[in-house]
Design an enzyme around this catalytic site. Structure first.
Site, PDB file in Angstrom:
ATOM      1  N   GLY A  54       8.875 -37.200   5.132  1.00  0.00           N
ATOM      2  CA  GLY A  54       9.622 -36.387   6.104  1.00  0.00           C
ATOM      3  C   GLY A  54       9.341 -34.904   5.961  1.00  0.00           C
TER       4      GLY A  54
ATOM      5  N   THR B 296       5.958 -34.340  -2.354  1.00  0.00           N
ATOM      6  CA  THR B 296       6.319 -35.709  -2.730  1.00  0.00           C
ATOM      7  C   THR B 296       7.605 -35.667  -3.564  1.00  0.00           C
ATOM      8  OG1 THR B 296       5.233 -35.698  -4.884  1.00  0.00           O
ATOM      9  CG2 THR B 296       3.842 -36.203  -2.989  1.00  0.00           C
TER      10      THR B 296
ATOM     11  N   LYS C 104      10.768 -31.649  -7.236  1.00  0.00           N
ATOM     12  CA  LYS C 104      11.481 -31.126  -8.407  1.00  0.00           C
ATOM     13  C   LYS C 104      10.942 -31.681  -9.726  1.00  0.00           C
ATOM     14  CE  LYS C 104      15.059 -32.509  -6.023  1.00  0.00           C
ATOM     15  NZ  LYS C 104      14.808 -32.149  -4.624  1.00  0.00           N
TER      16      LYS C 104
ATOM     17  N   LEU D  48      17.584 -22.682   1.467  1.00  0.00           N
ATOM     18  CA  LEU D  48      18.356 -21.495   1.061  1.00  0.00           C
ATOM     19  C   LEU D  48      17.542 -20.642   0.087  1.00  0.00           C
ATOM     20  CD1 LEU D  48      21.835 -23.176   0.410  1.00  0.00           C
ATOM     21  CD2 LEU D  48      21.071 -21.987   2.475  1.00  0.00           C
TER      22      LEU D  48
ATOM     23  N   GLY E 114      18.103 -38.066   7.070  1.00  0.00           N
ATOM     24  CA  GLY E 114      17.049 -37.509   6.217  1.00  0.00           C
ATOM     25  C   GLY E 114      17.580 -36.575   5.144  1.00  0.00           C
TER      26      GLY E 114
ATOM     27  N   GLU F 253      17.435 -38.338  -0.878  1.00  0.00           N
ATOM     28  CA  GLU F 253      16.126 -38.641  -1.445  1.00  0.00           C
ATOM     29  C   GLU F 253      15.729 -40.035  -0.944  1.00  0.00           C
ATOM     30  OE1 GLU F 253      14.263 -36.535  -3.771  1.00  0.00           O
ATOM     31  OE2 GLU F 253      15.670 -35.206  -2.781  1.00  0.00           O
TER      32      GLU F 253
ATOM     33  N   ASP G 124      19.456 -35.889  -9.047  1.00  0.00           N
ATOM     34  CA  ASP G 124      18.825 -34.838  -8.247  1.00  0.00           C
ATOM     35  C   ASP G 124      19.521 -33.485  -8.491  1.00  0.00           C
ATOM     36  OD1 ASP G 124      16.785 -34.397  -6.138  1.00  0.00           O
ATOM     37  OD2 ASP G 124      18.539 -33.675  -5.041  1.00  0.00           O
TER      38      ASP G 124
ATOM     39  N   LYS H 214      18.115 -29.922 -10.405  1.00  0.00           N
ATOM     40  CA  LYS H 214      18.226 -28.557  -9.886  1.00  0.00           C
ATOM     41  C   LYS H 214      18.895 -27.652 -10.919  1.00  0.00           C
ATOM     42  CE  LYS H 214      18.404 -30.333  -5.193  1.00  0.00           C
ATOM     43  NZ  LYS H 214      19.305 -30.798  -4.105  1.00  0.00           N
TER      44      LYS H 214
ATOM     45  N   GLY I   4      17.794 -31.552   4.303  1.00  0.00           N
ATOM     46  CA  GLY I   4      17.091 -31.733   5.573  1.00  0.00           C
ATOM     47  C   GLY I   4      15.632 -31.383   5.464  1.00  0.00           C
TER      48      GLY I   4
END
Lengths: 347, 347
Positions: free
Chosen positions: B6, B90, B114, B148, B199, B202, B213, B217, B329
């Site tokens: 995506g 990816t 990440k 962001l 979307g 993950e 996830d 971060k 998104g």
């Protein structure tokens, strides 16, 4: 560096503190009276000496070489290091001076000074054309939101091809602080005096209270979005009768306004609202005005000198991208100048 | 570009839309099956054709040249334009591949992925050392907060010499959406399904629900502040019994969790609180966990997929610098990759 007021002294100190971690050197300080130029770079000791001498009433002209800024910049351009940068940390009308400095093809420009970008459209066009023709870069993070990453974020959105439709919020840390103080029952004059003592106001606090400073920020943002209309007429919180006074006389007369502002804040409170000085910028408009906003809203929640900027874009059509935080103070403003200096392309 | 999910498709479309306004060209797309390489750049038609073919079940290997990513990158490195950039969009383990690509001295790196930065410390050190030794640049805005400007703002603070003491907030747009939906009485399984369809999750939604996830971060941010400790153990919202299932089986079993989450949200509401998945990053710590926060607080006010990052620094010791907005998104994530691509130094 052009100017040696609060922001200039904070910037000099911060550059010295970075020291060898940075490829930047502070080689010259220029003000209206003259300049001090040390091609190898000013160290912490020289900077401290200049700060003290300045505090004791001496001028840069007497401490270094007496000259007009024009002559000073000519001399520095001819003798400066490989890739000189001119940081304007004054609140003066310097647009033409900067355009000339850039056109000499020697200076990248970093502005904390809003006036060169918030003047008549023709003057701004002249400045930007001179910078572009010389292949130089102009950065201006410190002109909006003090140290908040407003301009860099806006540039990033634009670079990615996003369309920024509007920017709304509060752009004056001073007015946010003063209007916030009204909420807790403090007198206007008392709040202005504290803001001034903390270095949160422009040299003349009427630049803040008149909304002129907020309007300049709205205009700078709107112009980045493509706006080419007239500068916005800010809503002036200072009555006509007090606009001609000296700064000292104005501060003495300020308590006369306390009653009217207290009444205005109380009136808003009865409707569950609070006073905020809000700006709006879009490709078609720029404005700055006093508004009542719901106490329970993002703008109503603002505290202290917090600014808030809400970006609505193609990728953020409903819930905006928001940048918020303290938006005043010489140290934060100087830090934004330093961030811009570090981000300049290597020459 | 490594990956064609995506985010990759959104990025390809956005690059085509920028067209001549940009010096960037999308020359190659690589996935696990092979690559499509057009040295002059892929245009909107080719991209649309690839998107459609991929949607119809074809692989890049069958549309272009079948090869492992390693072989593909070798070939592209040898035949690519002057200053090639590898954008990893990816969600794969690609750290070593990227380190090799950079060490070949040919690729700047832009990561939306990440994992290369949130793996074991040694693997991250290897990657960063390879990039530094080759004199290349690595940018990773899209790894935190989707579009962001979190990483760029953090880099700006660090460049100015400010000391960032902590970063707190909500880093998962998916969890913000799902936990927010619980507040309005929706079922967990229903909210996860909607988030997945839009979307916002993950590829495997357990990467979000497990907190893995968000923890990645937190770790990426903490490492930028100098943290070198163990990766944080995220609080996993998925019970052990459901962790081994296939994605399809997991989604089918998900309604079993609805009751427990409804009870947890109701319990919080009785205390005037709401559930948020919060992260913390500092030079000494990184964490990610489910927390109850006051309904009337900045985190409590979050709506939709909004993320929030509050930076406390030497210049922002009390009132933090806050960046907030929708943090999920593919279009926003792709825009962050594009901002990074545009910000790379000219070679």
């Amino acid at each position: 560096m052009l100017g040696f007021g609060g922001v200039g002294r904070a910037l000099a100190a911060q550059m010295c503190a970075l020291g060898r971690r940075s490829r930047l050197r502070l080689c010259a300080i220029v003000d209206r009276s003259g300049y001090v130029f040390v091609p190898a770079g000013l160290g912490p000791r020289e900077v401290a000496r200049l700060v003290n001498a300045k505090a004791a009433g001496q001028s840069l002209g007497s401490l270094g070489t007496a000259a007009t800024p024009d002559v000073a910049l000519d001399f520095i351009a001819a003798h400066a290091a490989q890739a000189p940068v001119l940081a304007d940390v004054t609140a003066d009308e310097t647009g033409l001076l900067l355009a000339r400095a850039a056109a000499r093809g020697r200076f990248d420009l970093v502005l904390a000074n809003k006036k060169p970008l918030a003047g008549p459209q023709r003057a701004v066009d002249t400045l930007l054309a001179a910078v572009a023709a010389a292949g130089r870069t102009l950065r201006c993070e410190a002109t909006v939101g003090a140290g908040l990453p407003v301009i860099a974020s806006l540039d990033g959105l634009i670079a990615s091809g996003d369309r920024v439709r509007s920017i709304d919020g509060c752009a004056s840390g001073t007015l946010a602080f003063v209007l916030g103080a009204l909420e807790s029952g403090r007198a206007l004059s008392d709040a202005v005096r504290e803001a001034r003592e903390r270095g949160w106001t422009e040299p003349d606090p009427r630049d803040d209270l008149s909304g002129r400073d907020a309007a300049r920020k709205a205009l700078i943002l709107a112009r980045k979005l493509g706006y080419r209309g007239a500068p916005p007429r800010a809503e002036d919180l200072v009555p006509r009768s007090m606009r001609g006074l000296s700064v000292a006389a104005f501060l003495q007369a300020l308590p006369r306004l306390d009653g009217a502002f207290r009444a205005r804040a109380e009136q808003a409170a009865r409707r569950g609202r609070v006073l905020r000085y809000v700006i709006h910028a879009s490709p078609r408009a720029a404005s700055a005005r006093l508004a009542e906003v719901p106490k329970d809203s993002p703008l109503g929640h603002l505290r202290g000198t917090d600014n808030l900027f809400a970006f609505r874009t193609r990728h953020y059509p409903d819930a905006p991208l928001v940048i918020q935080g303290p938006g005043a103070g010489p140290a934060r403003t100087a830090a934004a100048v330093l961030t811009d200096l570090q981000a300049l392309p290597a020459r």
